[in-house]
Design a protein around this motif. Structure first.
Motif, PDB file in Angstrom:
ATOM      1  N   GLU A 112       0.697  -1.367   0.000  1.00 35.86           N
ATOM      2  CA  GLU A 112       0.025  -0.094   0.075  1.00 35.86           C
ATOM      3  C   GLU A 112       0.788   1.249   0.030  1.00 35.86           C
ATOM      4  O   GLU A 112       0.654   2.280  -0.569  1.00 35.86           O
ATOM      5  CB  GLU A 112      -0.863   0.020   1.154  1.00 35.86           C
ATOM      6  N   TYR A 116       0.944   4.342  -2.830  1.00 31.89           N
ATOM      7  CA  TYR A 116       0.871   5.404  -2.604  1.00 31.89           C
ATOM      8  C   TYR A 116       1.961   6.372  -3.130  1.00 31.89           C
ATOM      9  O   TYR A 116       1.834   7.433  -3.762  1.00 31.89           O
ATOM     10  CB  TYR A 116       0.837   5.692  -1.023  1.00 31.89           C
ATOM     11  N   GLU A 120       1.952   9.282  -6.144  1.00 36.75           N
ATOM     12  CA  GLU A 120       2.332  10.734  -5.583  1.00 36.75           C
ATOM     13  C   GLU A 120       3.602  11.009  -6.627  1.00 36.75           C
ATOM     14  O   GLU A 120       3.456  12.303  -6.980  1.00 36.75           O
ATOM     15  CB  GLU A 120       2.571  10.778  -4.218  1.00 36.75           C
ATOM     16  N   ASP A 135       2.553  12.879   2.782  1.00 38.24           N
ATOM     17  CA  ASP A 135       2.087  13.024   4.231  1.00 38.24           C
ATOM     18  C   ASP A 135       2.229  11.318   4.536  1.00 38.24           C
ATOM     19  O   ASP A 135       1.250  10.821   4.813  1.00 38.24           O
ATOM     20  CB  ASP A 135       0.807  13.490   4.709  1.00 38.24           C
ATOM     21  N   TYR A 138       0.893  10.283   8.061  1.00 38.78           N
ATOM     22  CA  TYR A 138      -0.541   9.978   8.024  1.00 38.78           C
ATOM     23  C   TYR A 138      -0.994   8.894   7.341  1.00 38.78           C
ATOM     24  O   TYR A 138      -1.669   7.929   7.695  1.00 38.78           O
ATOM     25  CB  TYR A 138      -1.123  11.456   7.471  1.00 38.78           C
ATOM     26  N   ALA A 139      -0.321   8.651   6.033  1.00 35.81           N
ATOM     27  CA  ALA A 139      -0.549   7.598   5.290  1.00 35.81           C
ATOM     28  C   ALA A 139      -0.349   6.241   6.025  1.00 35.81           C
ATOM     29  O   ALA A 139      -1.085   5.392   5.852  1.00 35.81           O
ATOM     30  CB  ALA A 139       0.272   7.783   3.847  1.00 35.81           C
ATOM     31  N   ILE A 143      -3.925   4.808   7.367  1.00 39.71           N
ATOM     32  CA  ILE A 143      -4.446   4.081   6.201  1.00 39.71           C
ATOM     33  C   ILE A 143      -3.789   2.641   6.304  1.00 39.71           C
ATOM     34  O   ILE A 143      -4.409   1.922   6.266  1.00 39.71           O
ATOM     35  CB  ILE A 143      -4.338   4.965   4.906  1.00 39.71           C
ATOM     36  N   THR A 144      -2.352   2.731   5.869  1.00 38.96           N
ATOM     37  CA  THR A 144      -1.749   1.571   5.744  1.00 38.96           C
ATOM     38  C   THR A 144      -1.643   0.575   6.848  1.00 38.96           C
ATOM     39  O   THR A 144      -1.876  -0.690   7.068  1.00 38.96           O
ATOM     40  CB  THR A 144      -0.080   1.922   5.450  1.00 38.96           C
ATOM     41  N   GLU A 147      -5.153  -0.985   7.543  1.00 47.29           N
ATOM     42  CA  GLU A 147      -5.514  -1.860   6.772  1.00 47.29           C
ATOM     43  C   GLU A 147      -4.820  -3.092   6.705  1.00 47.29           C
ATOM     44  O   GLU A 147      -5.250  -4.185   6.659  1.00 47.29           O
ATOM     45  CB  GLU A 147      -5.417  -1.165   5.324  1.00 47.29           C
TER      46      GLU A 147
ATOM     47  N   ASN B 129      -7.992   2.184  -0.208  1.00 50.47           N
ATOM     48  CA  ASN B 129      -8.275   3.332   0.353  1.00 50.47           C
ATOM     49  C   ASN B 129      -7.515   4.484  -0.023  1.00 50.47           C
ATOM     50  O   ASN B 129      -7.457   5.507   0.940  1.00 50.47           O
ATOM     51  CB  ASN B 129      -7.850   2.894   1.908  1.00 50.47           C
ATOM     52  N   TRP B 130      -6.933   4.590  -1.105  1.00 53.95           N
ATOM     53  CA  TRP B 130      -6.145   5.857  -1.366  1.00 53.95           C
ATOM     54  C   TRP B 130      -7.035   6.863  -2.303  1.00 53.95           C
ATOM     55  O   TRP B 130      -6.913   8.181  -2.057  1.00 53.95           O
ATOM     56  CB  TRP B 130      -4.877   5.548  -1.991  1.00 53.95           C
ATOM     57  N   PHE B 131      -8.011   6.430  -2.795  1.00 53.10           N
ATOM     58  CA  PHE B 131      -8.697   7.074  -3.846  1.00 53.10           C
ATOM     59  C   PHE B 131     -10.239   7.220  -3.696  1.00 53.10           C
ATOM     60  O   PHE B 131     -10.509   6.369  -2.695  1.00 53.10           O
ATOM     61  CB  PHE B 131      -8.275   6.681  -5.522  1.00 53.10           C
ATOM     62  N   ASP B 177      -6.556  13.550  -6.294  1.00 52.76           N
ATOM     63  CA  ASP B 177      -6.189  14.069  -7.537  1.00 52.76           C
ATOM     64  C   ASP B 177      -7.121  15.010  -8.218  1.00 52.76           C
ATOM     65  O   ASP B 177      -6.776  15.481  -9.204  1.00 52.76           O
ATOM     66  CB  ASP B 177      -5.958  12.997  -8.544  1.00 52.76           C
ATOM     67  N   LEU B 197      -5.718  13.716   1.281  1.00 47.77           N
ATOM     68  CA  LEU B 197      -5.626  12.264   1.662  1.00 47.77           C
ATOM     69  C   LEU B 197      -6.374  12.219   3.210  1.00 47.77           C
ATOM     70  O   LEU B 197      -7.123  11.407   3.461  1.00 47.77           O
ATOM     71  CB  LEU B 197      -4.185  11.738   1.871  1.00 47.77           C
ATOM     72  N   SER B 198      -5.917  13.308   4.083  1.00 48.91           N
ATOM     73  CA  SER B 198      -6.412  13.185   5.427  1.00 48.91           C
ATOM     74  C   SER B 198      -7.729  13.724   5.586  1.00 48.91           C
ATOM     75  O   SER B 198      -8.287  13.459   6.844  1.00 48.91           O
ATOM     76  CB  SER B 198      -5.342  14.012   6.337  1.00 48.91           C
TER      77      SER B 198
END
Lengths: 179, 286
Positions: A112, A116, A120, A135, A138-139, A143-144, A147, B129-131, B177, B197-198
């Motif tokens: 993941e 990301y 980016e 970031d 945060y990621a 998120i990571t 998950e 979970n990114w987009f 994006d 994102l956040s």
């Protein structure tokens, strides 16, 4: 072998459909588990790197087709995921549940995060006016990591199911060989 | 054995390079290769639609059992609500007139007159979970094209990323994006609305490039400015929720709460310019 391929194709279809439609109903802390990643890791552990790479490629490609911003991004990510997990593990301890959880956890984080970072980086390179500040903290934290935990938990039943399906095929093969 | 390994390695390299080229070609929106993914999506879409329907039914079915006791309470509440709503209707009528007047004052002519709206149901959501991308069950057969603006209710949802034959991918404004050129209704100044994102998980987005002398406050409304080609002027985006000062620069950004609730989005409308191709192709040339 043919029957196995059919099962494989049907499973992939079901996984993609489940992942894109039903799974976001079981969000926890806003995070959806990724069974596509779990299945690719499972196949790589169970059958080796080539099979893992093929499964990763096909599942990634399905994700590209249904949701990708370009074709091939997830396919490539999945290909390398299956390949690397398969190479690292070399079919050792494949029936130990802790190995599976551990692999799923680590691989999800690496996979993941690569998705990301590559995304980016690509945005930065090709469309700088749309790019965002990185970031990573945060990621990883929001998120990571969640998950990865989620995937690890979900990997246990999925992996058990995969072993069961595989055993059934192997038994069928044995009984054919008898005669 | 060594040769086999070499072969495999070579194959891997070949696939990697091939995919990189594929990525480069298909990153452009009007790529000729899109027919390929469109074809496969024709297989996925109906099944996704079916499962999405089941998911919705299960969701509403579960709440059905929990609610029996609530119904009585709710009934009483609804009765009192009716009185309130009647009063609200009168208020709304007044607001509508006021809105028309203000729109005229702002020179936001009712531009939506020249748009047809195509309805679509959300059938699938981005698995990652990114987009924040979803698909709807309307495609080129209904007249949808790439980059068409998408709204729900009165607010901006996003734009069509890729229109397939029977389904289309839609990128929301909270996607990382996404960039929308916005305008503050109070002063008419231009701002940029970006996904973050956040903030994505809470269904919010951020507003950048706020002029330094601009006097903004929480609750100010932002609409699309019409610059950039994707979106027509005057679609409501949302309101300012919070203003944040960045500490190392003299710049600030604001957090926008879109009017659209992205978590509960089920039905959207895709706007199609009646002067065919205007909206769609403007953006593609960008």
């Amino acid at each position: 072998m043919k029957a196995r391929n059919i099962v494989f194709a049907v499973s992939i279809f079901i996984i993609v459909v489940l992942q894109t439609t039903v799974l976001h109903y079981i969000k926890i802390f806003g995070i959806t588990p990724n069974i596509m990643v779990v299945v690719v890791i499972g196949i790589a552990l169970l059958f080796g790197n080539t099979q893992g790479a093929i499964a990763g490629f096909i599942l990634g490609f399905c994700q590209d087709i249904t949701f990708g911003k370009m074709l091939g991004f997830y396919a490539l990510a999945g290909l390398y995921l299956g390949l690397v997990v398969g190479i690292v593990n070399k079919r050792l301890y494949r029936e130990n549940i802790l190995v599976i959880i551990f692999f799923t956890f680590i691989s999800t984080i690496v996979y993941e995060l690569s998705v990301y970072l590559v995304h980016e980086w690509g945005m930065h390179l090709f469309s700088p006016e749309n790019s965002n500040n990185l970031d990573i903290l945060y990621a990883v934290r929001n998120i990571t990591l969640p998950e990865a935990i989620y995937n690890s938990i979900i990997s246990v039943p999925i992996y058990a199911l995969m072993i069961r399906i595989n055993d059934r095929f192997e038994n069928a093969n044995k009984s054919i060989r008898k005669y | 054995m060594l040769r086999l390994f070499k072969n495999k390695f070579f194959l891997l390299l070949l696939i990697t390079v091939f995919i990189f080229i594929l990525m480069g070609v298909t990153a452009k929106q009007n790529s000729k290769l899109n027919w390929f993914s469109n074809t496969i999506n024709v297989i996925f879409s109906p099944v996704e639609k079916f499962f999405s329907g089941i998911g919705d039914k299960i969701g509403s079915g579960l709440s059905y059992f929990g609610d029996v006791k609530e119904v009585k309470k709710e009934n009483a509440k609804l009765k009192s609500d009716i009185d309130k709503l009647e009063k609200d209707t009168a208020d709304l009528e007044r607001y509508k007139q006021e809105n028309d007047r203000l729109r005229e004052a702002l020179n936001l002519k009712n531009q939506f007159n020249q748009y047809d709206s195509i309805g679509g149901n959300v059938i699938a959501k981005d698995p990652g979970n990114w987009f924040d991308i979803f698909t709807v069950d309307a495609g080129t057969k209904d007249g949808v094209g790439n980059n068409y603006p998408v709204i729900a209710g009165s607010g901006l949802v996003g734009r069509v990323l890729n229109a397939g034959f029977i389904s289309s991918k839609i990128m929301t404004i909270i996607d990382v994006d996404s960039t929308v050129s916005g305008m503050l209704t109070k002063t008419g100044d231009q701002v940029i609305i970006k996904g973050d994102l956040s903030l994505k998980e809470q269904g919010l987005c951020r507003m950048d490039y706020i002029p330094t002398d601009e006097d903004i406050s929480v609750g100010d409304s932002v609409v699309t400015s019409g610059i950039g080609g994707y979106y027509p002027k005057g679609i409501f985006i949302g309101k300012i929720k919070e203003i944040r000062q960045t500490n190392n620069e003299f710049t600030r950004y604001a957090i926008i709460e879109p009017v659209v609730d992205f978590k509960r989005l089920e039905e959207v409308f895709i706007l199609k310019n009646k002067n065919v191709g205007n909206t769609g192709t403007d953006g593609a040339g960008k």
